[in-house]
Design an enzyme around this catalytic site. Structure first.
Site, short mmCIF file in Angstrom:
data_model
loop_
_atom_site.label_atom_id
_atom_site.label_comp_id
_atom_site.label_asym_id
_atom_site.label_seq_id
_atom_site.Cartn_x
_atom_site.Cartn_y
_atom_site.Cartn_z
N CYS A 54 0.02 -10.61 -6.78
CA CYS A 54 -0.92 -10.02 -7.28
C CYS A 54 -1.88 -9.62 -6.10
O CYS A 54 -2.37 -8.31 -6.19
CB CYS A 54 -1.55 -10.53 -8.61
SG CYS A 54 -0.43 -10.65 -9.97
N SER A 57 -2.79 -5.69 -8.60
CA SER A 57 -2.77 -6.11 -10.11
C SER A 57 -3.95 -7.15 -10.49
O SER A 57 -3.94 -8.31 -9.71
CB SER A 57 -1.63 -6.76 -10.72
OG SER A 57 -1.66 -6.92 -11.94
N ALA A 58 -4.93 -6.76 -11.12
CA ALA A 58 -6.05 -7.35 -10.99
C ALA A 58 -6.42 -7.74 -12.62
O ALA A 58 -6.91 -6.96 -13.35
CB ALA A 58 -7.45 -6.80 -10.62
N TYR A 69 -7.01 -7.55 -20.52
CA TYR A 69 -6.00 -7.76 -21.75
C TYR A 69 -6.69 -7.56 -23.06
O TYR A 69 -7.55 -8.11 -23.33
CB TYR A 69 -5.12 -9.07 -21.49
CG TYR A 69 -4.08 -8.96 -20.50
CD1 TYR A 69 -2.94 -8.45 -20.59
CD2 TYR A 69 -4.34 -9.61 -19.29
CE1 TYR A 69 -1.92 -8.38 -19.40
CE2 TYR A 69 -3.43 -9.69 -18.20
CZ TYR A 69 -2.31 -8.95 -18.47
OH TYR A 69 -1.26 -9.05 -17.41
N ARG A 72 -7.35 -4.34 15.16
CA ARG A 72 -7.30 -3.92 13.90
C ARG A 72 -6.09 -4.33 13.40
O ARG A 72 -5.74 -3.64 12.33
CB ARG A 72 -7.59 -2.31 14.13
CG ARG A 72 -8.78 -1.84 14.63
CD ARG A 72 -9.22 -0.33 14.47
NE ARG A 72 -8.13 0.26 15.42
CZ ARG A 72 -8.65 0.76 16.78
NH1 ARG A 72 -9.95 0.43 16.97
NH2 ARG A 72 -8.12 1.22 17.56
#
EC number: 2.1.1.45
Length: 266
Positions: A149, A170-171, A212, A129
Site C-alpha cells: 500500500c 492505497s490509503a 471504508y 535525486r
C-alpha cells in the site's frame, strides 16, 4: 500557535466529499484521488492525537521491515498481530515490504539492500535525486499476500536536514494512515541520525484515499474531537540503522484521546 491538523483535514475532506466506490474487499468506500500532507518533524512527532495510536505496533512493524522479514512469527513473539489476517498457516506473507527493502532480487541472481544503499547515499551524496526505496516489485506482486500500500519513498537533504516523501497508492485513512505517518516519520529520524543530519519534513502523498463504509461511525467520533499537541520523539544513538530496538524509541508527552476500534477490511 495553532495545532497542525493535516490528517484530520484529509479525513474530513474524504468523509464529506468522497465518491462512493466498490473495492477489492467488498466493503465499499468513499474515496478521493490524490492528496498531500506535510509534517515538520522538528516541530513534533506526528503521532495522531484525535485517537490513541498503538505505538508498540508501529515501532515493531518498522523494526520487522528493517529486518527484511517475510514471516509474522517475529511480530507475534513481540505481541504484535497486525499482519495476522494476511499470513498463511505458517506465518508467511511472501516477498512483502521488508524483503523488498533489504533483498530486492536482481536479474543476475543477486540482491540489493535498498536501506543500506540509501544510508550510504545520504552519507556520500546527500544531494542525489536517486535516493529512492521501492517495495513495488511488479514481478513479485503475485507472490505477496498483500501488494504494498505504501509503495515507495524518497529522501531529500537541504540545509542539513533530511526529509522523506512517501507515495501510498492505497490509503485506509482511519486504520492504516495514522500508522503509516508515524512509521515513516520514525524511519526518517533513524535515517537522519545515521547520516548525521537533522530532520526536515515528512511528506505523505496518497493515491486512492478512502474511508471504508464500516468505519463511518468511528470517523464521525474522531472528527468530533479537538486535536492536541504532538508528542516528542527521543531516539537512542545506534551505530547502524539495523541495531535499533523497541527500547531505543521513546515518545514523550503523548496525550491522545481514547482509542477507537474498527474492523479491518481484508
Amino acid at each position: 500557535m495553532p495545532i497542525p491538523t493535516p490528517y484530520e483535514d484529509l479525513l474530513r475532506l474524504v468523509f464529506e466529499r468522497g465518491t462512493p466506490k466498490s473495492d477489492r474487499t467488498g466493503t465499499g468506500t468513499r474515496s478521493l484521488f490524490g492528496h498531500q500532507m506535510r509534517y515538520d518533524l522538528a516541530a513534533g512527532f506526528p503521532l495522531i492525537t484525535t485517537k490513541k495510536v498503538h505505538l508498540k505496533s508501529v515501532v515493531y512493524e518498522l523494526l520487522w521491515f528493517l529486518r527484511g522479514e517475510s514471516n509474522v512469527r517475529w511480530l507475534q513473539e513481540h505481541g504484535v498481530t497486525i499482519w495476522d489476517e494476511w499470513a498463511s498457516e505458517t506465518g508467511e506473507l511472501g516477498p512483502v515490504y521488508g524483503v523488498q527493502w533489504r533483498s530486492w532480487p536482481t536479474p543476475s541472481g543477486g540482491h540489493v539492500d535498498q536501506i543500506s544503499a540509501a544510508v550510504d547515499l545520504l552519507r556520500t551524496d546527500p544531494d542525489s535525486r536517486r535516493n529512492i526505496v521501492s517495495a513495488w516489485n511488479v514481478g513479485e506482486i503475485p507472490q505477496m499476500a498483500l501488494p504494498p500500500c505504501h509503495a515507495f519513498f524518497q529522501f531529500y537533504v537541504a540545509d542539513g536536514r533530511l526529509s522523506c516523501q512517501l507515495y501510498q497508492r492505497s490509503a485506509d485513512l482511519f486504520l492504516g494512515v495514522p500508522f503509516n505517518i508515524a512509521s515513516y516519520a520514525l524511519l526518517t529520524h533513524m535515517m537522519a541520525a545515521q547520516a548525521g543530519l537533522g530532520v526536515g519534513e515528512f511528506v505523505w502523498t496518497g493515491g486512492d484515499c478512502h474511508i471504508y463504509d464500516n468505519h463511518v461511525e468511528q470517523v464521525t467520533e474522531q472528527l468530533s474531537r479537538d486535536p492536541r499537541p504532538y508528542p516528542e520523539l527521543v531516539l537512542a544513538q545506534r551505530d547502524s540503522i539495523f541495531d535499533y530496538t523497541y527500547e531505543d524509541v521513546v515518545v514523550k508527552n503523548y496525550d491522545p484521546h481514547p482509542a477507537i476500534k474498527a474492523p479491518v477490511a481484508v
